[in-house]
Design an enzyme around this catalytic site. Structure first.
Site, short mmCIF file in Angstrom:
data_model
loop_
_atom_site.label_atom_id
_atom_site.label_comp_id
_atom_site.label_asym_id
_atom_site.label_seq_id
_atom_site.Cartn_x
_atom_site.Cartn_y
_atom_site.Cartn_z
N GLY A 28 1.06 -1.06 0.32
CA GLY A 28 -0.18 0.13 0.01
C GLY A 28 0.74 1.89 -0.29
O GLY A 28 2.03 1.43 0.39
N LEU A 69 -1.69 7.55 1.82
CA LEU A 69 -1.24 8.03 3.14
C LEU A 69 -0.55 7.18 4.43
O LEU A 69 1.02 7.33 4.58
CB LEU A 69 -2.33 8.76 3.92
N ALA A 70 -1.23 6.03 4.78
CA ALA A 70 -0.47 5.64 5.84
C ALA A 70 0.67 5.17 4.82
O ALA A 70 1.83 4.95 5.23
CB ALA A 70 -1.11 4.21 6.42
N GLY A 71 0.80 3.78 4.62
CA GLY A 71 1.63 3.04 3.49
C GLY A 71 2.18 4.02 2.81
O GLY A 71 4.26 3.83 3.40
N HIS A 82 -21.98 8.17 5.24
CA HIS A 82 -21.06 9.44 4.89
C HIS A 82 -22.51 10.04 4.68
O HIS A 82 -23.33 9.65 3.84
CB HIS A 82 -20.19 9.92 3.80
N ARG A 122 -21.65 11.91 12.15
CA ARG A 122 -21.89 11.70 10.88
C ARG A 122 -23.06 10.11 10.42
O ARG A 122 -24.17 10.35 10.09
CB ARG A 122 -21.21 11.08 10.11
N GLU A 171 -6.43 2.65 7.36
CA GLU A 171 -7.72 2.31 7.46
C GLU A 171 -8.14 0.50 7.05
O GLU A 171 -9.10 0.22 8.00
CB GLU A 171 -8.36 3.62 5.76
N LEU A 178 -7.43 10.73 7.52
CA LEU A 178 -5.96 11.53 7.37
C LEU A 178 -5.54 11.07 8.26
O LEU A 178 -3.53 11.14 8.52
CB LEU A 178 -6.07 12.79 6.51
C1 LIG Z 1 -14.17 10.85 -0.80
C2 LIG Z 1 -13.78 11.06 0.71
C3 LIG Z 1 -13.09 11.53 1.19
C4 LIG Z 1 -12.39 11.31 2.41
N1 LIG Z 1 -12.11 12.61 3.07
C5 LIG Z 1 -11.56 12.96 4.15
C6 LIG Z 1 -11.28 13.62 4.96
O1 LIG Z 1 -11.79 14.58 4.09
N2 LIG Z 1 -10.60 13.57 6.20
C7 LIG Z 1 -10.24 12.98 6.47
O2 LIG Z 1 -9.74 11.88 7.40
N3 LIG Z 1 -10.45 11.51 5.80
C8 LIG Z 1 -11.16 11.26 5.31
N4 LIG Z 1 -11.73 10.29 4.30
C9 LIG Z 1 -11.43 8.54 4.37
C10 LIG Z 1 -9.32 8.80 4.13
O3 LIG Z 1 -9.38 9.35 2.55
C11 LIG Z 1 -9.02 7.28 4.11
O4 LIG Z 1 -9.53 6.44 5.62
C12 LIG Z 1 -7.27 7.13 4.23
O5 LIG Z 1 -7.47 7.78 3.10
C13 LIG Z 1 -7.16 5.61 4.14
O6 LIG Z 1 -6.16 5.70 3.66
P1 LIG Z 1 -4.74 4.60 3.49
O7 LIG Z 1 -3.69 5.00 3.57
O8 LIG Z 1 -5.61 3.62 4.81
O9 LIG Z 1 -5.41 4.02 2.32
P2 LIG Z 1 -5.61 4.02 0.80
O10 LIG Z 1 -5.28 5.15 0.75
O11 LIG Z 1 -7.11 3.36 0.54
O12 LIG Z 1 -4.68 3.16 0.14
C14 LIG Z 1 -4.37 2.41 -0.09
C15 LIG Z 1 -3.54 1.75 -1.03
O13 LIG Z 1 -3.01 0.02 -0.35
C16 LIG Z 1 -3.08 -0.13 -1.98
N5 LIG Z 1 -3.59 -1.96 -1.96
C17 LIG Z 1 -5.11 -2.10 -0.98
N6 LIG Z 1 -4.29 -3.45 -1.55
C18 LIG Z 1 -3.81 -3.98 -1.75
C19 LIG Z 1 -2.72 -5.25 -2.92
N7 LIG Z 1 -4.22 -6.28 -2.37
N8 LIG Z 1 -1.54 -5.24 -3.24
C20 LIG Z 1 -0.87 -4.14 -3.10
N9 LIG Z 1 -1.60 -2.92 -3.26
C21 LIG Z 1 -2.93 -2.60 -2.29
C22 LIG Z 1 -3.52 0.74 -2.80
O14 LIG Z 1 -2.68 0.86 -4.19
C23 LIG Z 1 -3.48 1.53 -2.19
O15 LIG Z 1 -2.14 1.90 -2.76
C24 LIG Z 1 -12.71 10.43 2.63
C25 LIG Z 1 -12.45 8.73 2.02
C26 LIG Z 1 -13.14 9.46 0.91
C27 LIG Z 1 -13.66 8.08 0.32
#
Ligand SMILES: Cc1cc2nc3c(=O)[nH]c(=O)nc-3n(C[C@H](O)[C@H](O)[C@H](O)COP(=O)(O)OP(=O)(O)OC[C@H]3O[C@@H](n4cnc5c(N)ncnc54)[C@H](O)[C@@H]3O)c2cc1C
Ligand code: HEM
Ligand code: HEM
Ligand code: SF4
Ligand code: F3S
Ligand code: FES
Lengths: 249, 218, 637
Positions: free
Chosen positions: C40, C43-45, C266, C330, C425, C441
């Site tokens: 991933g 943001l986290a990864g 939401h 929400r 997430e 975020l």
């Molecule tokens: C429309 C929208 C608006 C939002 N607005 C806000 C906000 O204003 N404030 C806030 O705090 N939060 C907000 N959120 C929530 C927030 O954006 C997400 O919870 C957060 O960005 C998740 O980040 P993440 O790094 O955990 O996962 P993601 O950003 O989803 O990253 C997942 C990563 O894992 C990779 N991946 C997944 N499965 C696999 C696999 N099997 N093999 C290889 N790679 C894989 C993907 O390619 C991607 O790179 C919003 C969410 C949405 C949908």
């Protein structure tokens, strides 16, 4: 509405591709362009044929995945709009629509409408960052930044890395993309220390990837879903000239 | 020197060289056009001016060398960049719709090539005289008035001026962008200056041949 | 399996500080010798991979996107919280901690939440230093806005593109490490299995999405930052490719899954237009700062919004929750919208929508201020609906958006499989039963930049994983499983497309495990999901082959996992006989229709252990204690 699509199909990077015609008897004006393609694909799959491959993900005009050349314009006729945000209501009943991949030597075709834009990543890796390691940052309000500067930095930072600028440019130049990043970081005090080496490094990587040169056609800005202004290119040229003269390293 | 080489090798570097050399030529054509207009005042004026230019060989040749080198650099960059740009999209689009680029910007290369060919002819015509029916090394006034009796010559020069107009219309705007002399509120004046240059210079140039052809002078 | 949350003892305020000191360190020279897989690049990864690279570890980072910058985080609009108290409105680490625990309806771990609130401060500093162009005031200092569920302005934002700017910051930090050679990036490469050797996570199996090549990668620790599973509902605000595969594979290899039924709906999304609808578009919650939510008082109202007089409008949020009004959390805002629509007072052709009206604020602040604040959101809305929100009120409806549930992790973000860490997430996170706006975020970056890089060092220093390579039988068999599965999907050649299955599953989940849940609805779902899964494996059609870019094959694998995961989600929802946060069981509500918690029985995280295809998963409980924020009925009235 009734439409006729002429879609570029190509099974692999080195295979020969061709335009294939598909009839869409029943598109709805409220569909997005990609939803229209979804419908076409569902039918292809039901007929046991391979669906049209195209990049897409957020479908909100922000991830930069979608990359369709629609009737000779990247992302289609509507200004400041990515393919996924384009809705069928922008077309007329009975239209013929040409759908091609973004074409450039630096963007080899992977399959159908999917191209490899990793060249952009390498341009960023060359210097499109500020070299601060985690944990070393001062308080966020330690350096005030004028609203104007922050806003202009944001204008440049809005780039979604879609490659439409390259696709639109008659020279397949990546100047607008590179300029957007150089300008984003160049507008901010945090970006100053590396500013000169950044311009030099990113431009030489851009050239290495064999993007074309800029002859100031301005097609890139017109196609850019974020409407990144041409002025950014002038800023890049200025930084590059300055870097050459003052930062002779 | 590494920095200079890197600059020359880069696309932006070459483009900046084109802008600078282009600017040199723009300045020259302005001067040249103004000089030519003296023809309208009659033989003495233009011949005195021509003689003045040639009064010192050093200056004259220095001047010619600058122009020549500038042109070589300009064309060299053009050739290298063009070669690159033509190969940076191997597979063409089935359908392309230009949105903003002006015809001027899209004819820079061929227009330029035409200009250089014409220029060679032009020099053989008025500077060295090989292609001139009866050429005088001192009487510039006579050279032109004789030459432009023929409609063909006037047409040829007219064509060259159209090419020049197009070239300058994009070029004189583009060069600011290329050297980074741009800012949102510089946008309008830039376009304005370039347009003025693109219209006034060729216009000024062509008045002399026309005036001669239609017997207003000569 | 025994769950040890490893929460540091002692006062909560210095728990993280003490813990950081107590943790073992890996010497700089040794870091190079350790390989860490990060799956991933959201943001986290991305933040984790970049930071681990900076520290000197040898990092392998994977994403199925064509570039790390495409991760779904890019779509986050509204903003990110931090207890900076720059607005001097009484914010503090403790208040952010308090709001988050309360907002999560007392189903999160106090110690984690407190750490999150503490770290929020560093995140903003880090991002600004990276060049994230946060909104600023004329004085040059950072601007803030208020966000749902909070009474202070603690949300930092970059126009409506906060997630984009934060992700680009992390992406650029990652790019820097890739250039430095400390991180090796694998794009268009999807993790299809987790490899466990001697009880420790030692690697992954991936499919190169371009060549179709199935490959193994070995490491000393594995990190999953693979995002949420809202797409189990088919229609959600998540990007099309978001899926549950990575964490589901890990679950089947022994990582316990916590609170899968905690999903967030939401309140402000653009309503569904037709059955071709492929996803739902979020309208940032920040709109609720200046927009007023209302529906007509009368059922079956036919007049245009503008023609309905004030007296005949029901501003139901302001009516029901005077103190928070349109900024109610929400879950509450969403449910209220559903209620009025169920009463037949919904607006728009489908009747599944409520108005979000800016007329008043445009009058009060002028159109320019509104454009300045929400310009790009209004554009998005106009593009999609062809209506101009400056003139007619927006129509909005709730949509699946975020998943609080995920793989269970301890205080060190390590799952029940030693060496497998889960961030962002993808883990069951610090948000309990409901996440406050702008906190995801914050959590993703807290995990990636500031927590995991420490805790993973501790794991490596203490467990000293020995050498393994991909020739180990565990890798071979995992690869084999992947091949077989792919082959099976391609061989079925049935008559139904993957999407049609996904749509049916989505509808099922939305109706029975969505905004409001009932025992018999869930029981029905639990009967129908296995049937649908059975049909899928009998009748799905996937065109193309295994050894080239094949998007329908990718989808098929993901939907197959959703079909299994959905069952666990409903099982969890059925088991939790209370209403809390996003989980609303109609049997359990107060007289005036508020969520009714049952702390006596359910003040715990439900942690599910996989026991093989044949047997049912086993439920374990991590008890949750609340020493700092007194358990109380949430009230936003
Ligand atoms: C429309 C929208 C608006 C939002 N607005 C806000 C906000 O204003 N404030 C806030 O705090 N939060 C907000 N959120 C929530 C927030 O954006 C997400 O919870 C957060 O960005 C998740 O980040 P993440 O790094 O955990 O996962 P993601 O950003 O989803 O990253 C997942 C990563 O894992 C990779 N991946 C997944 N499965 C696999 C696999 N099997 N093999 C290889 N790679 C894989 C993907 O390619 C991607 O790179 C919003 C969410 C949405 C949908
Ligand atoms: C109708 C237009 C033009 C006319 C009538 C004209 C006329 C002349 C004449 C009479 C001379 C000889 C001057 C002398 O020997 O003293 C000359 C020289 C020259 N002209 Fe032009 N010219 C025209 C346009 C141009 C243009 C557009 C260019 C360049 C783009 C140009 C470039 C030159 C050059 C390079 C020389 C040689 C100068 C030298 O080194 O002696 N001319 N021109
Ligand atoms: C004689 C042969 C010439 C050729 C082949 C030629 C060709 C070109 C080309 C291809 C460009 C690039 C267009 C662009 O990048 O925007 C260019 C730019 C330019 N040319 Fe010429 N040109 C020639 C002569 C001239 C002359 C005689 C002048 C001036 C009178 C001139 C002035 C310029 C200017 C000002 C530019 C703009 C540079 C920039 O865009 O930064 N050129 N030329
Ligand atoms: S500059 Fe515009 S067109 Fe080019 S990549 Fe960025 S967003 Fe796309
Ligand atoms: S279109 Fe191409 S030529 Fe320059 S101005 Fe844009 S990159
Ligand atoms: S699909 Fe994300 S920008 Fe179009």
């Amino acid at each position: 509405m009734k439409l006729t699509l002429h879609v570029w199909r190509q099974t692999g990077p080195n295979e020969a591709g061709r335009l294939v015609t598909y009839d869409v008897p029943d598109a709805s004006p409220d569909m997005s362009f990609l939803e229209m393609l979804d419908v076409v694909n569902e039918r292809l799959i039901e007929r046991g044929e391979e669906p049209i491959a195209f990049d897409h993900d957020c479908r909100e005009g922000i991830c930069g995945s979608c990359s369709l050349m629609i009737n000779g314009v990247p992302h289609g006729p509507r200004r400041g709009t990515a393919s996924c945000q384009l809705h069928m209501r922008t077309f007329q009943d009975g239209d013929h629509i040409w759908v091609e991949p973004f074409r450039a030597r630096a963007f080899p075709i992977v399959r159908d409408l999917v191209v490899d834009r990793s060249a952009f990543d390498r341009v960023i890796q060359a210097g499109g960052f500020i070299g601060v390691s985690t944990g070393s940052a001062p308080d966020a309000n330690a350096i005030p930044i004028s609203k104007a500067a922050a806003d202009r930095a944001m204008d440049a930072a809005a780039c979604i890395g879609c490659g439409a600028c390259v696709a639109a440019c008659p020279n397949a130049s990546a100047m607008l993309f590179t300029a957007a990043k150089v300008s984003h970081l160049g507008f901010l005090p945090q970006g100053q220390p590396e500013r000169m080496r950044r311009a030099l490094a990113m431009v030489s990587q851009m050239d290495l990837e064999h993007f074309g040169g800029c002859t100031n056609y301005g097609e890139c800005t017109a196609a850019c879903p974020k409407e990144i202004p041409l002025e950014m290119i002038a800023r890049l040229n200025r930084d590059y000239l300055k870097a050459t003269l003052v930062a002779r390293d | 020197m590494g920095w200079a080489l890197r600059f020359y090798r880069s696309t932006i570097g070459k483009k900046i060289l084109m802008a600078v050399t282009g600017l040199i030529w723009v300045l020259f054509v302005i001067e040249h056009m103004a000089g030519n207009l003296l023809t309208l005042k009659g033989p003495e004026a233009i011949n005195r001016y021509a003689a003045l230019l040639k009064s010192s060989d050093e200056i004259l040749w220095a001047f010619r060398i600058v122009l020549f080198v500038a042109l070589v650099v300009h064309v060299d960059s053009m050739l290298k960049l063009t070669a690159r740009n033509w190969t940076s999209r191997p597979a063409r689009y089935a359908k392309v719709a230009h949105q903003t680029s002006s015809p001027a910007s899209r004819t820079m290369r061929w227009g330029g090539v035409f200009l250089i060919l014409w220029l060679v002819y032009h020099i053989l015509h008025f500077t060295t005289g090989q292609v001139h029916p009866d050429f005088s090394h001192t009487d510039v006034y006579r050279n032109v008035t004789v030459a432009f009796q023929s409609g063909g010559k006037v047409a040829l020069y007219g064509a060259a001026m159209v090419a020049l107009a197009l070239h300058l219309y994009h070029g004189a705007w583009s060069m600011f962008q290329t050297v980074g002399a741009n800012h949102p509120h510089l946008e309008k004046p830039r376009r304005w200056v370039a347009t003025a240059i693109a219209i006034l210079i060729p216009l000024g140039f062509i008045t002399v041949p026309l005036a001669i052809y239609f017997g207003i002078i000569g | 399996m025994e769950l040890n949350a490893n929460i540091p003892s002692g006062p909560i305020a210095d728990a993280w500080e003490t813990h950081r000191f107590d943790m073992k360190l890996v010497s700089p020279a040794n870091k190079r010798r350790y390989t860490i897989i990060v799956v991933g690049s959201g943001l986290a990864g991305a933040s984790a991979a970049a930071t681990l690279g900076e520290l000197g570890y040898n990092v392998l980072c994977f994403t199925f996107h064509d570039s790390p910058r495409r991760a779904h985080s890019i779509a986050a609009q509204g903003g990110i919280n931090a207890a900076k108290n720059y607005q001097n409105d009484g914010d503090s680490v403790y208040r952010l901690f308090y709001d988050t625990v309360k907002g999560g309806d007392f189903r999160s771990r106090e110690a984690n939440v407190y750490r999150l609130a503490e770290i929020s401060l560093n995140i903003i500093d880090q991002c600004v230093a990276q060049g994230v162009p946060f909104a600023r005031e004329y004085g040059g200092l950072l601007d803030n806005r208020s966000f749902g569920g909070a009474q202070v302005s603690r949300t930092f934002y970059a126009r409506g593109q906060t997630g984009q700017q934060l992700l680009l910051g992390a992406y650029q930090a990652l790019a820097r490490q890739i250039a430095a050679g400390s991180v090796k990036m694998f794009t268009r490469s999807e993790m299809l299995d987790l490899v466990v050797v001697d009880g420790h996570a030692r690697g992954i199996v991936t499919r190169d999405l371009v060549s179709g090549k199935v490959e193994s990668f070995a490491a000393d620790a594995v990190v999953l930052g693979t995002g949420g599973y809202s797409n189990v509902f088919y229609l959600s605000t998540n990007a099309k490719a978001c899926n549950v595969t990575a964490i589901w594979r890990a679950y089947k290899r022994g990582a316990a899954m916590a609170n899968p039924c905690f999903t967030q709906i939401h309140p402000t999304c653009i309503p569904v237009a037709g059955d071709y609808q492929s996803k739902l578009t979020l309208m940032s919650e920040s709109l609720r700062n200046d927009g007023r939510v209302w529906v007509p008082k009368a059922k079956g109202e036919t007049r245009r919004a503008r023609d309905i007089p004030e007296a005949e409008r029901d501003y139901f949020l302001e009516r029901k929750y005077p103190s928070f009004g349109n900024l109610a959390p929400r879950d509450i805002a969403s449910r209220s919208a559903k209620e009025v629509c169920d009463e037949g007072r919904g607006v728009g052709e489908t009747g599944q929508g409520v108005y979000l009206d800016f007329a008043d604020s445009i009058q009060r602040l002028g159109e320019d201020t509104i454009r300045e604040r929400y310009g790009n959101l209004f554009e998005i809305y106009e593009r999609i609906t062809d209506e101009n929100p400056y003139q007619v009120p927006m129509r909005i409806y709730p949509a699946p958006h975020y998943t609080m549930g995920g793989l269970w992790v301890d205080y060190n973000l390590m799952s029940t499989i030693p060496g497998l860490h889960v961030i962002g997430e993808a883990n069951f996170s610090d948000h309990g039963a409901n996440r406050l706006g702008a906190s995801a975020l914050m959590q993703g970056l807290a995990d990636g930049y500031f927590v995991l890089p420490y805790t993973i060092g501790h794991y490596l220093a203490t467990s000293k994983p020995g050498p393994v390579d991909t020739s180990h039988p565990a890798f071979r068999s995992a690869e084999q499983d992947t091949h077989t599965r792919t082959a099976r999907l391609l061989d079925i050649r049935g008559t139904r497309t993957v999407d049609s299955f996904h749509q049916e599953l989505g509808r099922l989940m939305w109706n029975h495990c969505g905004m409001a849940r009932t025992a018999d609805g869930l029981t029905q779902a639990l009967e129908r999901i296995p049937a649908l899964r059975e049909e899928f494996w009998r009748n799905v059609t996937v065109s193309g082959g295994p050894d080239h870019l094949n998007q329908s094959l990718e989808k098929a694998g993901r939907v197959a996992d959703f079909l299994e995961f959905a069952e666990l989600m409903c099982r969890d929802a059925l088991d939790r006989g209370e209403s809390c946060g996003g989980h609303f069981r109609e049997e359990h509500q107060t007289a005036d229709g508020e969520a009714l918690r049952d702390d006596a029985q359910y003040a715990h995280a439900s942690v599910w252990e996989y026991r093989g295809e044949e047997s049912d998963p086993v439920l374990h409980k991590e008890p949750l204690t609340f020493e700092h924020v007194a358990l109380a009925q949430r009230s936003y009235k």
